[in-house]
Every structure is written in structure tokens, then in C-alpha cells.
Enzyme design. Structure first.
Site, PDB file in Angstrom:
ATOM      1  N   LYS A  22       0.848  -1.214   0.000  1.00 37.07           N
ATOM      2  CA  LYS A  22       0.000   0.000   0.000  1.00 37.07           C
ATOM      3  C   LYS A  22       0.871   1.248   0.000  1.00 37.07           C
ATOM      4  CE  LYS A  22      -1.497   1.663   4.090  1.00 37.07           C
ATOM      5  NZ  LYS A  22      -1.251   3.067   4.429  1.00 37.07           N
ATOM      6  N   ASN A  23       1.866   1.267   0.893  1.00 39.74           N
ATOM      7  CA  ASN A  23       2.641   2.502   1.067  1.00 39.74           C
ATOM      8  C   ASN A  23       3.616   2.763  -0.073  1.00 39.74           C
ATOM      9  OD1 ASN A  23       1.225   3.070   3.320  1.00 39.74           O
ATOM     10  ND2 ASN A  23       2.838   2.534   4.788  1.00 39.74           N
ATOM     11  N   ARG A  91      -4.263  11.035   4.496  1.00 38.76           N
ATOM     12  CA  ARG A  91      -3.124  11.949   4.623  1.00 38.76           C
ATOM     13  C   ARG A  91      -2.133  11.797   3.469  1.00 38.76           C
ATOM     14  NH1 ARG A  91      -2.549  14.854   8.917  1.00 38.76           N
ATOM     15  NH2 ARG A  91      -0.362  15.101   8.402  1.00 38.76           N
ATOM     16  N   CYS A 115      -5.099  13.380  12.724  1.00 36.57           N
ATOM     17  CA  CYS A 115      -4.776  11.971  12.571  1.00 36.57           C
ATOM     18  C   CYS A 115      -4.726  11.327  13.944  1.00 36.57           C
ATOM     19  CB  CYS A 115      -3.435  11.828  11.880  1.00 36.57           C
ATOM     20  SG  CYS A 115      -2.975  10.123  11.659  1.00 36.57           S
ATOM     21  N   ARG A 120       0.869  14.914  12.964  1.00 33.67           N
ATOM     22  CA  ARG A 120       1.558  14.540  11.708  1.00 33.67           C
ATOM     23  C   ARG A 120       1.771  15.782  10.851  1.00 33.67           C
ATOM     24  NH1 ARG A 120      -0.555   9.012   9.226  1.00 33.67           N
ATOM     25  NH2 ARG A 120       1.390   9.197   8.080  1.00 33.67           N
ATOM     26  N   PRO A 121       2.796  16.571  11.211  1.00 33.64           N
ATOM     27  CA  PRO A 121       3.033  17.815  10.472  1.00 33.64           C
ATOM     28  C   PRO A 121       3.527  17.547   9.050  1.00 33.64           C
ATOM     29  CG  PRO A 121       4.823  17.383  12.018  1.00 33.64           C
ATOM     30  CD  PRO A 121       3.804  16.294  12.222  1.00 33.64           C
ATOM     31  N   ASP A 123       5.581  20.105   7.682  1.00 32.42           N
ATOM     32  CA  ASP A 123       6.541  21.206   7.528  1.00 32.42           C
ATOM     33  C   ASP A 123       7.746  20.814   6.656  1.00 32.42           C
ATOM     34  OD1 ASP A 123       7.005  19.464   9.777  1.00 32.42           O
ATOM     35  OD2 ASP A 123       8.678  20.744  10.357  1.00 32.42           O
ATOM     36  N   LEU A 124       8.211  19.570   6.777  1.00 35.78           N
ATOM     37  CA  LEU A 124       9.407  19.183   6.013  1.00 35.78           C
ATOM     38  C   LEU A 124       9.092  19.073   4.514  1.00 35.78           C
ATOM     39  CD1 LEU A 124      10.737  16.515   8.537  1.00 35.78           C
ATOM     40  CD2 LEU A 124      11.788  18.744   8.070  1.00 35.78           C
ATOM     41  N   ASP A 308       4.876   0.814  12.008  1.00 32.88           N
ATOM     42  CA  ASP A 308       3.650   0.204  11.487  1.00 32.88           C
ATOM     43  C   ASP A 308       3.460  -1.234  11.955  1.00 32.88           C
ATOM     44  OD1 ASP A 308       3.116   2.555  10.208  1.00 32.88           O
ATOM     45  OD2 ASP A 308       3.822   1.910   8.250  1.00 32.88           O
ATOM     46  N   ILE A 330       8.682   7.088  16.548  1.00 32.85           N
ATOM     47  CA  ILE A 330       8.276   7.792  15.321  1.00 32.85           C
ATOM     48  C   ILE A 330       6.995   8.599  15.569  1.00 32.85           C
ATOM     49  CG2 ILE A 330       7.740   7.527  12.857  1.00 32.85           C
ATOM     50  CD1 ILE A 330      10.504   6.442  13.525  1.00 32.85           C
ATOM     51  N   ARG A 400      -8.610  -0.005   4.960  1.00 28.50           N
ATOM     52  CA  ARG A 400      -7.789   1.034   4.319  1.00 28.50           C
ATOM     53  C   ARG A 400      -6.480   0.456   3.801  1.00 28.50           C
ATOM     54  NH1 ARG A 400      -8.130   6.798   6.879  1.00 28.50           N
ATOM     55  NH2 ARG A 400      -6.835   7.016   5.051  1.00 28.50           N
TER      56      ARG A 400
HETATM   57  N1  EPU Z   1       7.413  14.587  10.344  1.00 30.11           N
HETATM   58  C1  EPU Z   1       7.661  15.907  10.591  1.00 30.11           C
HETATM   59  N2  EPU Z   1       7.442  16.802   9.590  1.00 30.11           N
HETATM   60  C2  EPU Z   1       7.032  16.434   8.355  1.00 30.11           C
HETATM   61  C3  EPU Z   1       6.782  15.063   8.100  1.00 30.11           C
HETATM   62  C4  EPU Z   1       6.988  14.164   9.126  1.00 30.11           C
HETATM   63  O1  EPU Z   1       8.044  16.292  11.705  1.00 30.11           O
HETATM   64  O2  EPU Z   1       6.877  17.310   7.485  1.00 30.11           O
HETATM   65  C5  EPU Z   1       7.634  13.596  11.416  1.00 30.11           C
HETATM   66  C6  EPU Z   1       6.361  12.835  11.771  1.00 30.11           C
HETATM   67  O3  EPU Z   1       5.576  13.550  12.689  1.00 30.11           O
HETATM   68  C7  EPU Z   1       6.918  11.548  12.327  1.00 30.11           C
HETATM   69  C8  EPU Z   1       8.165  11.323  11.476  1.00 30.11           C
HETATM   70  O4  EPU Z   1       8.503  12.607  10.921  1.00 30.11           O
HETATM   71  O5  EPU Z   1       7.306  11.742  13.669  1.00 30.11           O
HETATM   72  C9  EPU Z   1       8.024  10.309  10.390  1.00 30.11           C
HETATM   73  O6  EPU Z   1       6.870  10.572   9.612  1.00 30.11           O
HETATM   74  P1  EPU Z   1       6.848  10.303   8.060  1.00 30.11           P
HETATM   75  O7  EPU Z   1       6.764  11.602   7.336  1.00 30.11           O
HETATM   76  O8  EPU Z   1       7.968   9.403   7.689  1.00 30.11           O
HETATM   77  O9  EPU Z   1       5.461   9.557   7.882  1.00 30.11           O
HETATM   78  P2  EPU Z   1       4.615   9.548   6.551  1.00 30.11           P
HETATM   79  O10 EPU Z   1       5.533   9.616   5.389  1.00 30.11           O
HETATM   80  O11 EPU Z   1       3.515  10.542   6.627  1.00 30.11           O
HETATM   81  C10 EPU Z   1       4.648   6.970   6.136  1.00 30.11           C
HETATM   82  C11 EPU Z   1       3.653   5.849   6.097  1.00 30.11           C
HETATM   83  C12 EPU Z   1       3.135   5.575   7.490  1.00 30.11           C
HETATM   84  C13 EPU Z   1       4.326   5.210   8.378  1.00 30.11           C
HETATM   85  C14 EPU Z   1       5.363   6.338   8.353  1.00 30.11           C
HETATM   86  C15 EPU Z   1       6.612   6.018   9.140  1.00 30.11           C
HETATM   87  C16 EPU Z   1       2.663   6.058   3.903  1.00 30.11           C
HETATM   88  C17 EPU Z   1       1.477   6.352   3.083  1.00 30.11           C
HETATM   89  N3  EPU Z   1       2.550   6.223   5.213  1.00 30.11           N
HETATM   90  O12 EPU Z   1       3.944   8.108   6.630  1.00 30.11           O
HETATM   91  O13 EPU Z   1       2.275   4.452   7.368  1.00 30.11           O
HETATM   92  O14 EPU Z   1       3.888   4.997   9.704  1.00 30.11           O
HETATM   93  O15 EPU Z   1       5.737   6.611   6.995  1.00 30.11           O
HETATM   94  O16 EPU Z   1       7.211   4.891   8.636  1.00 30.11           O
HETATM   95  O17 EPU Z   1       3.689   5.654   3.380  1.00 30.11           O
HETATM   96  C18 EPU Z   1       0.510   3.033   7.938  1.00 30.11           C
HETATM   97  O18 EPU Z   1       0.708   2.419   6.874  1.00 30.11           O
HETATM   98  O19 EPU Z   1      -0.239   2.578   8.842  1.00 30.11           O
HETATM   99  C19 EPU Z   1       1.177   4.314   8.164  1.00 30.11           C
HETATM  100  C20 EPU Z   1       0.770   5.192   9.068  1.00 30.11           C
END
Ligand code: EPU
Length: 421
Positions: A22-23, A91, A115, A120-121, A123-124, A308, A330, A400
Site C-alpha cells: 500500500k505505502n 493523509r 490523525c 503529523r506535520p 513542515d518538512l 507500522d 516515530i 484502508r
Molecule cells: N514529520 C515531521 N514533519 C514532516 C513530516 C513528518 O516532523 O513534514 C515527522 C512525523 O511527525 C513523524 C516522522 O517525521 O514523527 C516520520 O513521519 P513520516 O513523514 O515518515 O510519515 P509519513 O511519510 O507521513 C509513512 C507511512 C506511514 C508510516 C510512516 C513512518 C505512507 C502512506 N505512510 O507516513 O504508514 O507509519 O511513513 O514509517 O507511506 C501506515 O501504513 O499505517 C502508516 C501510518
């Protein structure tokens, strides 16, 4: 709405085929927006999140066809505004932003809503795109990104945040940089296998990306991208979830269609807990140990133990001997499954971003509430071994991200039924 009624205590055995990731599918589907030519993507799991992504592509003007795991997308003529009604449901919609910005010079994507797994910001993501030369604005709940007159221009960007790397943030910047002028270097990049799969897809379209899978990705911008064909990697989290199902209630449960390459940390933890695991090229076999032991885990970016899989491991530890400390690095608040597992007789204390799981001899079935995708998987796993009947409500959370999880578990012998409420 549907619920899953599980009659626990049945031993699982047999084979289960692992679906596509999925991811990995979500950003790859979004990346089809980068080219006017048709793309064919195979092994896309039929889950609601991939359906939402296809709805977003359609709403942006792309032509989408889907039949049993094969998705064809042709984004010949698209516009730049992703609508709130669909974006709010998922998201990961945010990863349409990078491709739209690169292809059309601008994008408007609704700010994704709250969420349940915590803060889940984004900003990056926005910082990375602004470093490439985009103006970022907020208006009426929408994020507007627009390239300056010169278009996007490659540069060195450090994407590491306080919790480490960002997976979808890395994806967004990598996708935007494929069509930027010059060379982009992303430091602090996420190293997850799903990022590598996206980079392989983009390179298949004609992008020039090096280093995906390491924390430094180099992207040399190209003039345009073409259509391509791609097969998505197996879903390591679905595979991990079935490994835990086998570890809780299985005898020779065999996962087919996935190697152990992306599952080393999960397999390592299960082996430490006493689970016999046999690995071959594209199969993994697991059984429940006679005396399951607890251990301590800490979630980390890949190749560390995945966040996850944290909830599913809590379900395992709940019935193992001894105490296990589970530390979530995380998403520090991702413990919505804990009160529900405790309703089933588990003994879990929460202490900040850690859970201390004191194993109990048996869990007992109870009505429980799914709160997010992985939390609901944990409740289903707990229900497999619990005495009596477990009812997992709000099943839409599990749909989902797991393709036919109930049918796959029933094929292994589990007794459960999906019921409309
Ligand atoms: N973060 C920031 N700023 C940002 C983005 C992220 O501070 O702009 C922080 C987050 O708050 C968190 C960390 O960085 O503490 C990691 O978040 P990440 O951005 O890597 O998460 P994501 O890319 O939004 C994906 C997966 C998630 C999985 C995370 C971590 C997808 C669609 N989602 O989310 O999957 O938990 O990486 O591995 O790929 C799930 O499948 O159940 C799921 C939540």
C-alpha cells in the site's frame, strides 16, 4: 458500517499470498501525474487508500482504469487543485503536491485533517519544496505551492526532522526534483524500501535518481518523463502482520510472494521471542512457540523496527511470558490499541512514549473498537488466540490498508465473520 466477529482459539496453518505494498503504491500512483503518457502499475492492492488515491487522480483529470491489481493511469490533461472531499480522507494525498508542482508549476492541496496516531506535520514537505524554489501559501484550508518564474531549481536540501527522516516528504521532494533544473541532493532522506520502489518507478519514466535507499539521494533534473510499466514491491507490513498472526496462533503458516529482505527487524524480534521461522527465496514460514517470550522493542526508521508493526507486536507480547517495553520513537502517541487490548484482559501500562506489556496467560474475547489501521490489525491478531468471541468494530480502518484480511485469515483456518451493523 461493518464489524468482524472472531471466534478465538483456532490454530492457523497453510499458505497466504502477500499483496502489493500500500505505502509504495500510493506515491507511485501520485507520480503518474508527472507524465502525459500512460503508465501501467501492477500488484496494486485493492484497499480503500489506493481507491482514494485513484479518486484524487480522476478528480485532477487523469483517466484511470483498474482491473484485479493492474492500474492504468493516463494523466494527459490535468489541473492543479486536489479537492478537500477526497484529500481529507487520506493523509497520503499530500504526495500529489510534488508531482503537480513539477508538472504544472503549481498545486493546491487541502491541508490533510487530524490523525489519530498523533501529530503529523508536513513542515518538512513544504520546506523541501520551498528550497526547490516554490512559494508556499495557505488559503482557506488549502496549501498553495507555486514555482517562481524560473521554475524549480535543484539544490542541496536537508530533510531530517526531529523524529528522523520523513518517508512521504522524501517522496514529494524527489518527485518534484525530477523535473527541476540542475541537480538536487536530498540529505537525511528516508531509506524505506517504498522510497526505493518509487525511485525505480521514476527512473523507469526516465528520471535520473541515484542513492535511493541511502540517506543521500541525488536527482538530476530532466526535461520530461515518459509512461512506463512497474510492479509494486510486496507489502512488508502486511507480511509482518501475518508473521505475527502465525507467531500468536499458527503452526507452519507460510507467507508466499515475499522474501525476508525487508523484514529483517521483525523476523529478528520474533526469533528473540522464541518463534521458529524458516526463510527461503520468496517464502517465509512461522509457527507459534510453545513458550512465547516477551522482549523490548523500539520503533525506528528503516531498517529499524517499523512503527507500522508496533501495535501488532503489542498483541503478541500481551500473551507472552514476561514483561516487554515497547518504545515508540516515530509517532510517540501511537498507542490507541492499548486500552482496547486491556479490555481483552491484557496488562499494559502506558508511560509517555512507551508501553510496558506484562504478559498474561490468556486474553478473553470482548467487543473492541478499531481506531486506526495498525491498531485494528492488532485487535484482530489478539482475537485469534483469545478465549471466546472478539468483535472488532469500525472495520473500515482495517480495509484502508489490508486486502481481504478476513478472507486470508479464514483460508488459514481462522473462524471469523464480517457482519453489517
Ligand atoms: N514529520 C515531521 N514533519 C514532516 C513530516 C513528518 O516532523 O513534514 C515527522 C512525523 O511527525 C513523524 C516522522 O517525521 O514523527 C516520520 O513521519 P513520516 O513523514 O515518515 O510519515 P509519513 O511519510 O507521513 C509513512 C507511512 C506511514 C508510516 C510512516 C513512518 C505512507 C502512506 N505512510 O507516513 O504508514 O507509519 O511513513 O514509517 O507511506 C501506515 O501504513 O499505517 C502508516 C501510518
Amino acid at each position: 458500517m461493518e464489524k468482524l466477529v472472531i471466534h478465538g482459539g483456532v490454530e492457523l496453518s497453510g499458505s497466504v499470498t502477500i499483496s502489493g505494498s500500500k505505502n509504495a503504491s500510493l506515491p507511485i500512483l501520485a507520480a503518474t501525474l508527472l507524465t502525459p503518457e500512460p503508465c501501467t502499475i501492477r500488484r496494486v492492492p485493492d484497499v480503500s487508500d489506493t481507491n482514494y488515491m485513484l479518486q484524487i487522480l480522476t478528480s485532477l483529470g487523469a483517466q484511470v482504469e483498474r482491473s484485479s491489481g493492474v492500474v492504468r493511469v493516463c494523466a494527459e490533461s490535468i489541473h492543479s487543485e486536489a479537492p478537500y472531499e477526497i484529500v481529507r480522507k487520506m493523509r497520503a494525498s499530500i504526495c500529489a503536491m510534488g508531482p503537480l508542482l513539477a508538472r504544472l508549476g503549481k498545486a493546491s492541496v487541502s491541508l490533510p485533517g487530524g490523525c489519530v496516531i498523533g501529530d503529523r506535520p508536513i513542515d518538512l514537505h513544504l520546506w523541501g519544496l520551498s528550497e526547490l524554489g516554490a512559494d508556499v501559501d495557505m488559503e482557506g484550508g488549502n496549501i498553495l505551492v507555486e514555482a517562481k518564474e524560473d521554475g524549480l531549481v535543484g539544490r542541496e536540501i536537508d530533510l531530517a526532522g526531529k523524529h528522523g527522516s520523513t518517508v512521504l516528504g522524501t517522496d514529494n521532494v524527489m518527485m518534484a526534483a525530477t523535473l527541476a533544473k540542475g541537480t538536487t541532493v536530498v540529505d537525511g532522506a528516508a531509506t524505506e524500501p517504498e522510497v526505493i520502489d518509487l525511485a525505480n518507478f521514476l527512473n523507469g519514466m526516465g528520471a535520473k535518481i541515484d542513492g535511493a535507499g541511502t540517506s543521500r539521494i541525488v536527482i538530476e533534473g530532466v526535461e520530461g518523463l515518459q509512461g512506463t510499466e512497474h510492479r509494486v514491491i510486496p507489502d512488508r507490513i502486511e507480511a509482518g502482520t501475518f508473521l505475527v498472526a502465525g507467531a500468536i496462533a499458527g503452526r507452519d503458516v507460510e507467507l508466499v510472494g515475499t522474501g525476508a529482505e525487508h523484514l529483517q527487524s521483525v523476523i529478528g524480534v520474533l526469533e528473540r521471542c522464541g518463534c521458529p521461522i524458516e526463510v527461503s527465496d520468496d517464502r517465509i514460514k512461522v509457527s507459534s512457540p510453545d513458550d512465547p517470550r516477551g522482549c523490548n522493542i523500539t520503533t525506528e526508521p528503516y531498517p529499524g523496527f517499523p512503527t507500522d508493526m508496533q501495535a501488532q507486536m503489542c498483541a503478541f507480547f500481551a500473551g507472552a511470558t514476561g514483561s516487554s517495553v515497547v518504545t515508540e520513537n516515530i509517532f510517540p502517541q501511537r498507542f490507541m490499541h492499548v486500552p482496547e487490548l486491556n479490555r481483552m484482559g491484557a496488562d499494559i501500562e502506558l508511560n509517555g512514549s512507551s508501553a510496558v506489556v506484562h504478559g498474561v496467560p490468556t486474553l478473553s474475547g470482548a467487543p473492541v473498537m478499531a481506531s486506526d489501521l495498525r491498531a485494528s490489525a492488532a485487535l484482530v491478531l489478539a482475537g485469534l488466540k483469545a478465549s471466546g468471541t472478539t468483535e472488532v468494530n469500525r472495520l473500515y480502518h482495517i480495509d484502508r490498508g489490508y486486502e481481504n484480511i478476513d478472507e486470508k485469515l479464514m483460508a488459514l483456518g481462522a473462524r471469523m465473520k464480517r457482519v453489517k451493523v
